[in-house]
Write a protein that holds these residues in place. Structure first.
Motif, mmCIF file in Angstrom:
data_model
loop_
_atom_site.group_PDB
_atom_site.id
_atom_site.type_symbol
_atom_site.label_atom_id
_atom_site.label_comp_id
_atom_site.label_asym_id
_atom_site.label_seq_id
_atom_site.Cartn_x
_atom_site.Cartn_y
_atom_site.Cartn_z
ATOM 1 N N GLN A 179 31.578 28.298 3.940
ATOM 2 C CA GLN A 179 32.820 27.777 4.501
ATOM 3 C C GLN A 179 33.846 28.902 4.549
ATOM 4 O O GLN A 179 33.921 29.742 3.641
ATOM 5 N N PHE A 180 34.617 28.930 5.629
ATOM 6 C CA PHE A 180 35.646 29.956 5.756
ATOM 7 C C PHE A 180 36.704 29.774 4.660
ATOM 8 O O PHE A 180 37.067 28.651 4.298
ATOM 9 N N TYR A 181 37.196 30.930 4.156
ATOM 10 C CA TYR A 181 38.264 30.903 3.159
ATOM 11 C C TYR A 181 39.038 32.206 3.230
ATOM 12 O O TYR A 181 38.614 33.171 3.872
ATOM 13 N N ASN A 182 40.196 32.247 2.584
ATOM 14 C CA ASN A 182 41.011 33.467 2.506
ATOM 15 C C ASN A 182 40.554 34.277 1.304
ATOM 16 O O ASN A 182 40.756 33.878 0.153
ATOM 17 N N ALA A 183 39.924 35.436 1.580
ATOM 18 C CA ALA A 183 39.264 36.202 0.524
ATOM 19 C C ALA A 183 40.191 37.149 -0.210
ATOM 20 O O ALA A 183 39.797 37.769 -1.188
ATOM 21 N N GLY A 184 41.416 37.337 0.250
ATOM 22 C CA GLY A 184 42.308 38.287 -0.410
ATOM 23 C C GLY A 184 42.620 39.458 0.501
ATOM 24 O O GLY A 184 42.967 39.280 1.667
#
Length: 787
Positions: free
Chosen positions: A618-623
């Motif tokens: 799932q897409f996410y904000n990785a930093g």
């Protein structure tokens, strides 16, 4: 006494000279048709010896001009001469921006079409801005926009088949690039695997020029993150006398057994013009350098109409309608092929120019882009058990308005734009081995939409040795979808995202500034910095379980993703010398906040729907992520018959922290571990291109040789199991022969030595680890007829 009289006279002359009030006249000269600066325009004060000519960026300045009213003429071969009156005040700069029109009567009298290497090499803005013109496109054997762009400096492309290559600029890709048509129209592709990126819906034969602005600086044309690519199609002119213009093209390429044709007919007079055009392409499978046939065939055709009307002086109403059709386009690296693509592009523009001393112009645009995309797995090995057909409808509608005005020594442009994307799609699965089962219908998007409304301001100016630009933009982004639900035929509902949790609202503020300082008449240095923010796209927010990434996972959208930000700085050194050549060296550094990528979901939470994948991400904000690199460009002076160019570029990308999924011998995920400073996937390696040419017959016949050298890419993502790729070198030959003003022929040989090679960004053949190789040796020829 005589000496005293002479001395007194000299003192009188000097005192009169110092006492005379003078000022300056300066500005920029623009081609009113293309919007590009015009160099070598003769600028002359009537009845005076004071004169100059415009530089490569179209700028001119007249110094020591006596105070008062003056008439100034602007003349250039191929353009209509104009005359302006200006009031000069003591110790002040009188700004005078000039728009000159091509002389339609002389268009066919030009035999050689050349653009100064200064303009092709040196960016006139503080950031890196690269322009490509029609005469360059006509010299190559290219099938689409992405195919041509990836041959230029630090612009690459992801190849999945024979055409519709997805552009990559400095490692930025997909929605990190803002692709526009004619300065504002947006296109949303249909395929979740991006077999039809926005650039693939514009036929390269219709393009007059391509502008690439690298970095988060083109805020005038929408949210800008990694780069902006504007595709400018050809627009004709009105003329005092009626005229008819006919242009035809025929091209052939041997390796593909491919051919294409195009015809364009324009008629016009002082009240307006009308253009009708159409074209077709038919290409077979190509063979790589190993002699292996690659399933890459495709067929396309398109037709277009354009109507321009001048209701008043300096006003233009422009209506455009185009349809393009793609049929049976093969993509050997993807789970499906494109069976049918129907695209409609509609727009209406209203332009007003030269409105007065304060207001320069007003531009208004409304548009709609409709894409209906159909794909299936007919030619895949597993189609004898499951036949899958996907149909996606994508509609993009919007508009923009802007006005330019003179403010002090510069120009201020204010405007706003809006864009609405609607997307809906499904995948139908027929179980061949179980005919009693009903057709399985899976949603890919569920009536999703994104609205983006923005306002922007841009100011440009120049004063003596300084040129500067500053811009700011605010975007209000709203997104929603109907409920995202995944159902299992036996277990029922296994995943659900309700409508309330899907809705998001973001306010994004982007800004940039840059300046160029002329150290002397040869050297200048530019510095630009900016922050560009983009909201997540349709796929990142709402896609429902498809293997769309670089790795072997089904991907699931995340409606709660945060916007991604690019903080970038560019430093550029420029050198111009008519005897030694033109040189530009750029270095850039990008720091990315909230970088968007994918992470694995536990199987207990979500299982994949596709076969032969490792699981679900799932897409996410990785930093944080970082991109840095350099670009080098050199061209020899145009004064010599023998000429050469040299380009080199390199990008290095890292992600501060990523997750690696450990696999066992059966290829199953058994554990995970953190990888620090991992390489970003699909970053092109160091490469350089050398071109040498000679101008015969006063430039009417120009043969050229080019060599492209690409280093191996060993800085690859450990977390994504990205393989390294070997380096390679390929050579090509081309020529351009202008027989007369009505007939031109270009041609050449690509991959002369039939080298077997593949690009680092080429995807693997579906269901294997085999690389998608580039075409082997290919002969091509292009014929152009104008009358």
């Amino acid at each position: 006494m005589k000496r005293v009289l002479i001395l007194s006279f000299l003192i009188f002359i000097i005192s009169q000279s110092h006492g005379q009030s003078t000022g300056e006249i300066g500005g920029q000269i623009i081609n009113d048709h293309s919007g590009l600066p015009v160099e070598n325009v003769t600028v002359q004060i009537v009845g005076s010896a004071i004169g100059t000519s415009s530089d490569t960026a179209g700028y001119f300045i007249l110094t020591n001009v006596p105070e008062g009213r003056h008439r100034i003429t602007f003349s250039h071969i191929g353009f209509l001469q104009i005359e302006k009156t200006v009031e000069v005040q003591s110790d002040k700069l009188s700004r005078l921006d000039i728009f000159i029109n091509p002389d339609v009567k002389l268009l066919h009298e030009f035999v050689v079409k050349e653009t100064s290497p200064d303009r092709l090499i040196i960016s006139k803005m503080p950031y890196v801005e690269t322009d490509f013109y029609k005469f360059q496109l006509q010299n190559e054997a290219v099938r689409d926009v992405g195919d041509y762009l990836r041959s230029s400096k630090n612009i690459n492309g992801i190849r999945k088949g024979g055409t519709q290559i997805d552009p990559v600029v400095r490692g930025f890709k997909f929605s990190q690039l803002n692709v526009t048509l004619n300065g504002g129209q947006k296109i949303e592709g249909g395929c979740p695997n991006r077999m039809d990126p926005a650039s693939a819906h514009v036929e390269i034969e219709d393009i007059e020029s391509i502008k690439v602005i690298k970095g988060p600086y083109a805020l005038r044309y929408g949210p800008s993150f990694g780069a902006m690519i504007n595709l400018q199609t050809e627009q004709k002119e009105t003329a005092e006398k009626p005229y008819v213009d006919v242009r035809m093209m025929q091209a052939f390429e041997s390796n593909w057994n491919g051919d294409k044709q195009q015809i364009s007919v324009t008629g016009g007079n002082k009240l307006g013009f009308i253009t009708l055009s159409g074209g077709r392409k038919n290409y077979g499978n190509y063979k790589d350098g190993n002699g292996q046939e690659v399933q890459s065939s495709f067929s396309k055709y398109n037709y277009k109409g354009m109507l321009g009307v001048k209701p008043f002086k300096n006003h233009l109403l422009l209506l455009t309608y185009e349809e393009s059709k793609g049929r049976d386009i093969r993509f050997p690296t993807l789970p499906m092929d494109e069976r049918k693509d129907d695209t409609q592009l509609m727009s209406a523009d209203y332009q007003v120019k030269h409105m007065g001393d304060l207001l320069n112009f007003i531009n208004l645009k409304v548009y709609q882009s409709d894409v209906r995309h159909e794909m299936d797995n007919k030619y895949r090995p597993f189609s004898d058990t499951v036949v899958a057909v996907s149909i996606i409808n994508a509609v993009t509608a919007g508009g923009r308005a802007e006005a330019g005005m003179k403010i002090g020594a510069g120009e201020l442009i204010l405007g706003g734009d809006l864009e609405r994307i609607e997307k809906d799609g499904r995948r139908d699965k027929n179980m061949i081995m179980q005919p009693n089962l009903p057709v399985k219908v899976e949603k890919l998007w569920n009536n999703a939409h994104i609205n983006n409304t923005g306002a922007f301001a841009l100011y440009t100016g120049n004063r003596r040795k300084w040129e500067w630009i500053a811009s700011a933009r605010i975007d209000f982004n709203q997104a929603s979808s109907e409920a995202i639900t995944i159902k299992h035929p036996m277990l029922g509902e296994i995943y659900h995202y309700g409508e309330d949790s899907i809705k998001t609202d973001y306010t994004n503020l982007s800004f940039s500034a840059g300046a160029t300082y002329a150290i002397n008449d040869k050297f200048s240095v530019s510095l630009a910095a900016g922050r560009g923010i983009r909201s997540p796209d349709m796929t990142e927010r709402f896609i429902i379980l498809l293997p769309i990434g670089y790795d072997k996972f089904d991907y699931l959208g995340n409606p709660q993703l945060e916007p991604e930000a690019n903080n970038e700085i560019d430093l550029t050194l420029k050198f111009r010398d008519g005897k030694k050549g033109y040189l530009q060296i750029n270095g850039f550094y990008s720091f990315l906040d909230n970088y968007i990528t994918g992470r694995r979901l536990p199987p207990a939470l979500q299982k994949p729907l596709s076969a032969d994948v490792l699981g679900v991400k799932q897409f996410y904000n990785a930093g944080n992520a970082r991109l840095r690199g350099f670009e080098f460009s050199y061209s020899s002076p145009e004064k010599y018959k023998l000429g050469a160019t040299l380009f080199a570029a390199f990008t290095y990308g890292t992600l501060d922290e990523s997750v690696k999924y450990v696999l066992n011998e059966q290829g199953e995920v058994v554990d995970d571990e953190i990888v620090y400073d991992d390489a970003l996937t699909e970053i092109p390696p160091l490469e350089s291109t050398f071109n040498i040419h000679y101008r015969f017959l006063k430039g009417r016949f120009v043969p050229a040789m080019n060599v492209r050298m690409v280093a191996s890419q060993n800085h690859v993502s450990e977390a994504s199991y990205e393989p390294s790729t070997p380096g390679f070198a390929v050579a090509g030959f081309s020529f351009n022969f202008v027989f007369n003003s009505h007939f031109t022929i270009t041609g050449g040989i690509n991959n002369i030595f039939d080298q077997a090679y593949y690009e680092h960004l080429n995807r693997n053949i579906i269901g294997s680890t085999r690389n998608l190789y580039e075409p082997g040796r290919s002969f091509y020829i292009n014929l152009f007829i104008n009358f």
